[in-house]
Design a protein around this motif. Structure first.
Motif, PDB file in Angstrom:
ATOM      1  N   ASN A  35      46.501   6.072 -31.816  1.00  0.00           N
ATOM      2  CA  ASN A  35      45.384   6.946 -31.425  1.00  0.00           C
ATOM      3  C   ASN A  35      45.563   8.382 -31.879  1.00  0.00           C
ATOM      4  O   ASN A  35      45.237   9.320 -31.150  1.00  0.00           O
ATOM      5  CB  ASN A  35      45.172   6.923 -29.906  1.00  0.00           C
ATOM      6  CG  ASN A  35      44.762   5.560 -29.411  1.00  0.00           C
ATOM      7  OD1 ASN A  35      44.505   4.663 -30.208  1.00  0.00           O
ATOM      8  ND2 ASN A  35      44.708   5.386 -28.108  1.00  0.00           N
ATOM      9  N   LEU A  36      46.084   8.571 -33.070  1.00  0.00           N
ATOM     10  CA  LEU A  36      46.136   9.933 -33.617  1.00  0.00           C
ATOM     11  C   LEU A  36      44.714  10.386 -33.918  1.00  0.00           C
ATOM     12  O   LEU A  36      43.815   9.567 -34.112  1.00  0.00           O
ATOM     13  CB  LEU A  36      46.970   9.956 -34.900  1.00  0.00           C
ATOM     14  CG  LEU A  36      48.454   9.635 -34.722  1.00  0.00           C
ATOM     15  CD1 LEU A  36      49.172   9.791 -36.063  1.00  0.00           C
ATOM     16  CD2 LEU A  36      49.091  10.540 -33.684  1.00  0.00           C
ATOM     17  N   PHE A  37      44.530  11.709 -33.959  1.00  0.00           N
ATOM     18  CA  PHE A  37      43.220  12.244 -34.317  1.00  0.00           C
ATOM     19  C   PHE A  37      43.104  12.205 -35.839  1.00  0.00           C
ATOM     20  O   PHE A  37      43.814  12.935 -36.530  1.00  0.00           O
ATOM     21  CB  PHE A  37      43.059  13.666 -33.774  1.00  0.00           C
ATOM     22  CG  PHE A  37      43.316  13.771 -32.292  1.00  0.00           C
ATOM     23  CD1 PHE A  37      42.751  12.851 -31.409  1.00  0.00           C
ATOM     24  CD2 PHE A  37      44.120  14.770 -31.777  1.00  0.00           C
ATOM     25  CE1 PHE A  37      42.981  12.930 -30.045  1.00  0.00           C
ATOM     26  CE2 PHE A  37      44.363  14.862 -30.413  1.00  0.00           C
ATOM     27  CZ  PHE A  37      43.796  13.940 -29.542  1.00  0.00           C
ATOM     28  N   ILE A  88      28.598   8.841 -31.549  1.00  0.00           N
ATOM     29  CA  ILE A  88      29.586   9.109 -30.497  1.00  0.00           C
ATOM     30  C   ILE A  88      30.155   7.789 -29.971  1.00  0.00           C
ATOM     31  O   ILE A  88      31.357   7.638 -29.798  1.00  0.00           O
ATOM     32  CB  ILE A  88      28.954   9.921 -29.345  1.00  0.00           C
ATOM     33  CG1 ILE A  88      28.646  11.345 -29.821  1.00  0.00           C
ATOM     34  CG2 ILE A  88      29.875   9.961 -28.124  1.00  0.00           C
ATOM     35  CD1 ILE A  88      27.917  12.194 -28.807  1.00  0.00           C
ATOM     36  N   LEU A  89      29.263   6.811 -29.771  1.00  0.00           N
ATOM     37  CA  LEU A  89      29.728   5.525 -29.240  1.00  0.00           C
ATOM     38  C   LEU A  89      30.590   4.776 -30.252  1.00  0.00           C
ATOM     39  O   LEU A  89      31.367   3.898 -29.880  1.00  0.00           O
ATOM     40  CB  LEU A  89      28.528   4.665 -28.819  1.00  0.00           C
ATOM     41  CG  LEU A  89      27.737   5.196 -27.619  1.00  0.00           C
ATOM     42  CD1 LEU A  89      26.554   4.288 -27.306  1.00  0.00           C
ATOM     43  CD2 LEU A  89      28.630   5.332 -26.389  1.00  0.00           C
ATOM     44  N   GLY A 128      40.089   4.778 -27.673  1.00  0.00           N
ATOM     45  CA  GLY A 128      41.441   5.326 -27.744  1.00  0.00           C
ATOM     46  C   GLY A 128      41.468   6.809 -28.082  1.00  0.00           C
ATOM     47  O   GLY A 128      42.407   7.512 -27.717  1.00  0.00           O
ATOM     48  N   GLN A 129      40.445   7.280 -28.789  1.00  0.00           N
ATOM     49  CA  GLN A 129      40.395   8.706 -29.116  1.00  0.00           C
ATOM     50  C   GLN A 129      40.150   9.546 -27.866  1.00  0.00           C
ATOM     51  O   GLN A 129      40.753  10.600 -27.686  1.00  0.00           O
ATOM     52  CB  GLN A 129      39.295   8.968 -30.155  1.00  0.00           C
ATOM     53  CG  GLN A 129      39.622   8.405 -31.533  1.00  0.00           C
ATOM     54  CD  GLN A 129      40.777   9.147 -32.180  1.00  0.00           C
ATOM     55  OE1 GLN A 129      40.805  10.366 -32.237  1.00  0.00           O
ATOM     56  NE2 GLN A 129      41.768   8.406 -32.651  1.00  0.00           N
ATOM     57  N   LEU A 173      35.368  16.255 -26.226  1.00  0.00           N
ATOM     58  CA  LEU A 173      34.135  16.116 -26.998  1.00  0.00           C
ATOM     59  C   LEU A 173      34.137  17.068 -28.193  1.00  0.00           C
ATOM     60  O   LEU A 173      33.856  16.675 -29.336  1.00  0.00           O
ATOM     61  CB  LEU A 173      32.961  16.441 -26.070  1.00  0.00           C
ATOM     62  CG  LEU A 173      31.591  16.010 -26.523  1.00  0.00           C
ATOM     63  CD1 LEU A 173      31.514  14.493 -26.525  1.00  0.00           C
ATOM     64  CD2 LEU A 173      30.536  16.578 -25.585  1.00  0.00           C
ATOM     65  N   ARG A 174      34.470  18.314 -27.927  1.00  0.00           N
ATOM     66  CA  ARG A 174      34.359  19.364 -28.941  1.00  0.00           C
ATOM     67  C   ARG A 174      35.433  19.233 -30.019  1.00  0.00           C
ATOM     68  O   ARG A 174      35.164  19.399 -31.206  1.00  0.00           O
ATOM     69  CB  ARG A 174      34.479  20.730 -28.243  1.00  0.00           C
ATOM     70  CG  ARG A 174      34.175  21.933 -29.103  1.00  0.00           C
ATOM     71  CD  ARG A 174      34.060  23.185 -28.231  1.00  0.00           C
ATOM     72  NE  ARG A 174      35.186  23.357 -27.339  1.00  0.00           N
ATOM     73  CZ  ARG A 174      36.350  23.927 -27.695  1.00  0.00           C
ATOM     74  NH1 ARG A 174      36.520  24.369 -28.910  1.00  0.00           N
ATOM     75  NH2 ARG A 174      37.332  24.037 -26.821  1.00  0.00           N
ATOM     76  N   ARG A 175      36.652  18.906 -29.625  1.00  0.00           N
ATOM     77  CA  ARG A 175      37.762  18.923 -30.574  1.00  0.00           C
ATOM     78  C   ARG A 175      38.015  17.566 -31.233  1.00  0.00           C
ATOM     79  O   ARG A 175      38.528  17.494 -32.329  1.00  0.00           O
ATOM     80  CB  ARG A 175      39.056  19.374 -29.857  1.00  0.00           C
ATOM     81  CG  ARG A 175      38.991  20.757 -29.274  1.00  0.00           C
ATOM     82  CD  ARG A 175      39.044  21.813 -30.340  1.00  0.00           C
ATOM     83  NE  ARG A 175      40.174  21.603 -31.236  1.00  0.00           N
ATOM     84  CZ  ARG A 175      40.318  22.234 -32.385  1.00  0.00           C
ATOM     85  NH1 ARG A 175      39.414  23.091 -32.790  1.00  0.00           N
ATOM     86  NH2 ARG A 175      41.370  21.994 -33.153  1.00  0.00           N
ATOM     87  N   VAL A 176      37.706  16.484 -30.508  1.00  0.00           N
ATOM     88  CA  VAL A 176      38.107  15.167 -30.997  1.00  0.00           C
ATOM     89  C   VAL A 176      36.904  14.292 -31.357  1.00  0.00           C
ATOM     90  O   VAL A 176      36.840  13.732 -32.455  1.00  0.00           O
ATOM     91  CB  VAL A 176      38.991  14.443 -29.943  1.00  0.00           C
ATOM     92  CG1 VAL A 176      39.340  13.040 -30.405  1.00  0.00           C
ATOM     93  CG2 VAL A 176      40.258  15.258 -29.693  1.00  0.00           C
ATOM     94  N   ILE A 177      35.946  14.182 -30.448  1.00  0.00           N
ATOM     95  CA  ILE A 177      34.881  13.199 -30.643  1.00  0.00           C
ATOM     96  C   ILE A 177      33.798  13.697 -31.611  1.00  0.00           C
ATOM     97  O   ILE A 177      33.495  13.030 -32.605  1.00  0.00           O
ATOM     98  CB  ILE A 177      34.250  12.806 -29.284  1.00  0.00           C
ATOM     99  CG1 ILE A 177      35.341  12.294 -28.327  1.00  0.00           C
ATOM    100  CG2 ILE A 177      33.168  11.760 -29.485  1.00  0.00           C
ATOM    101  CD1 ILE A 177      36.122  11.093 -28.831  1.00  0.00           C
ATOM    102  N   LEU A 178      33.235  14.869 -31.347  1.00  0.00           N
ATOM    103  CA  LEU A 178      32.131  15.330 -32.196  1.00  0.00           C
ATOM    104  C   LEU A 178      32.533  15.523 -33.664  1.00  0.00           C
ATOM    105  O   LEU A 178      31.757  15.153 -34.553  1.00  0.00           O
ATOM    106  CB  LEU A 178      31.487  16.599 -31.621  1.00  0.00           C
ATOM    107  CG  LEU A 178      30.617  16.374 -30.377  1.00  0.00           C
ATOM    108  CD1 LEU A 178      29.963  17.684 -29.924  1.00  0.00           C
ATOM    109  CD2 LEU A 178      29.541  15.326 -30.623  1.00  0.00           C
TER     110      LEU A 178
END
Lengths: 247, 231
Positions: A91-93, B124-125, B130-131, B146-151
């Motif tokens: 799960n690394l970014f 997003i979905l 895991g992220q 949300l801001r740093r990883v998902i978006l």
């Protein structure tokens, strides 16, 4: 360091954890083994509230959460700050380099000075043997290298406890060793660790205590010699026998 | 015989070339000053609406989900031209008078917001659970995750469909002609009114739209290559 009391976790009608109590002293390495579906991963995920337990208490360091009452959600991040988690699938970014992955927690969560964090993150990456990979993206790294970045990312937050959820299960056999080596070094440095794994050699060599779980309860726990050589419970023996046959 | 006429009649040919030349600059001006500007502003505002709508949809909080669904349903279920007419010609009867350009921007933003919210929600979905867990495990809050990883990852996934939306939007700005915005298509209509050369002017306008969209698709390719560098 860690105190778990009467932890229950229910998914709809399925009881996954049926009253787990557990104490782990500072600096100890606890290895959790058991068949799939035994609840060992759920137990680990309850410790940092990735799964919110149905009832019971979890205390890590000075942070104590009682899930029997309506849990105070604002304290969950505090619990997570005490723990570092290493995932089976890393799960690394993927949009960040190895270095950025490791810096992310201290910079974004702890608001530390990025220049200082960069030095620290580089040092941690060097410690896990990736000094030459700092600017690589996860996709450019092997599984073993990615998992070591995962360990480094967790360590960067200076956790009291490291949680490992089957850290080598997704790896090609020839890459397992490099990850276990880093984990052994951590254990030798006195890190408190809870490790869910199928690597019995690691359990034998590194663990202070082995916990055998089945069907949501701790069946047996003790030093590795006792569990592996003279287990009292029939279920433990069956499980270990099954492993040896597979090996 | 139209084609024969044209070439046997050098005077008419010259007149067409003249009109084409003298109309080119006003049309391009209309495109740059109004069509593209309105598209850019509407897209920016629309994306903010879209992200908020997408987050409302996946929040699981009933009233928010309901509001988001109703909004998307109304905007997607009614023609954009009708929406523009309601905003520009309809609202004044309720005492709310909005100028043509702001009217157009409001209409287009709402439209982009509704259509793109579905794209962004899907993006997003599509990011593995895991992220989120990794982000939470290093102590991040929902907003930080949300801001740093998902978006950032969802952005990569949504660039191709969002580019489509933007290209559609650039063309849809021609609808603003109907509410008196002096954008490229309205300019073309005005020149037709004085020259009576509809074929020439509308083909010319079409070519300029095409050129703009062609350049945009090149830009899209570049963005995709840049965002794909880590996969």
């Amino acid at each position: 360091m860690i105190q778990v009391r009467d932890l229950h976790k229910q998914f709809h009608s399925l009881q996954v954890l049926k009253g787990i109590s557990l104490t782990v002293e500072k600096g100890k390495v606890v290895v959790v083994i058991g068949p799939s579906g035994s609840g060992k991963t759920t137990l680990l995920r309850c410790l940092n509230a990735l799964e919110v337990p149905t009832s019971g208490t979890v205390q890590i360091g000075d942070v104590k959460l009682d899930f029997s009452q309506k849990p105070d959600r604002s304290r969950i991040p505090l619990l997570r700050r005490q723990t570092g988690m290493v995932f089976q699938s890393y799960n690394l970014f993927p949009h960040m380099t190895a270095l950025q992955n490791v810096m992310e927690g201290p910079v974004t969560v702890k608001k530390e000075d990025p220049r200082k964090v960069q030095l620290k993150a580089s040092a941690i990456l060097a410690k896990v043997g990736l000094a030459d990979k700092v600017d690589h993206y996860p996709a450019q790294l092997s599984g073993g290298q990615q998992q070591r970045v995962g360990i480094a990312r967790a360590l960067a937050m200076d956790p009291q406890v490291m949680l490992f959820d089957e850290p080598t299960s997704a790896l090609d056999p020839e890459l397992v060793g490099e990850v276990l080596k880093v984990m052994k070094e951590l254990a030798q440095e006195g890190m408190t660790m809870i490790v869910v794994t199928h690597e019995m050699s690691f359990a034998r060599d590194v663990a202070d205590e082995v916990i055998f779980m089945d069907q949501g309860v701790i069946v047996e726990q003790g030093p590795p010699e006792q569990i592996f050589r003279q287990s009292r419970e029939e279920r433990t023996r069956q499980f270990l026998q099954h492993l040896q046959v597979r090996d | 015989m139209f084609p024969n006429n044209l070439f046997e009649n050098p005077e008419r040919l010259n007149r067409l070339i003249d009109i084409a030349q003298s109309s080119f600059l006003p049309l391009v001006k209309g495109a740059l000053l109004y069509s593209i500007t309105i598209a850019l502003v509407s897209f920016a505002v629309g994306l903010i609406i879209a992200v908020l709508t997408a987050l409302a949809r996946i929040s699981g909080i009933r009233p928010l989900v309901l509001i988001a669904r109703i909004y998307v349903s109304i905007i997607r279920g009614t023609p954009l031209l009708v929406q523009l007419f309601i905003i520009f010609y309809g609202l004044p009867s309720l005492g709310l008078r909005i100028d043509p350009i702001p009217s157009a921007i409001i209409g287009f933003s709402l439209s982009v917001g509704a259509y793109s919210s579905e794209v962004i929600r899907a993006a997003i979905l599509s990011i593995p659970k895991g992220q989120w867990e990794a982000a939470y495990s290093i102590g991040m809050s929902y907003t930080q995750a949300l801001r740093r990883v998902i978006l950032p990852q969802a952005t990569r996934v949504s660039i191709p469909p969002l580019s489509n939306s933007f290209i559609s939007l650039v063309k849809d700005t021609s609808l603003a002609a109907a509410i008196t915005v002096p954008e490229m298509f309205r300019k073309a209509q005005e020149i037709v009114a004085s020259t009576y050369e509809p074929m020439l002017l509308y083909i010319e306008a079409a070519l300029i739209y095409w050129l703009i969209c062609f350049l945009l698709s090149i830009l899209q390719d570049r963005i995709e290559i840049r965002l794909d560098r880590y996969v």
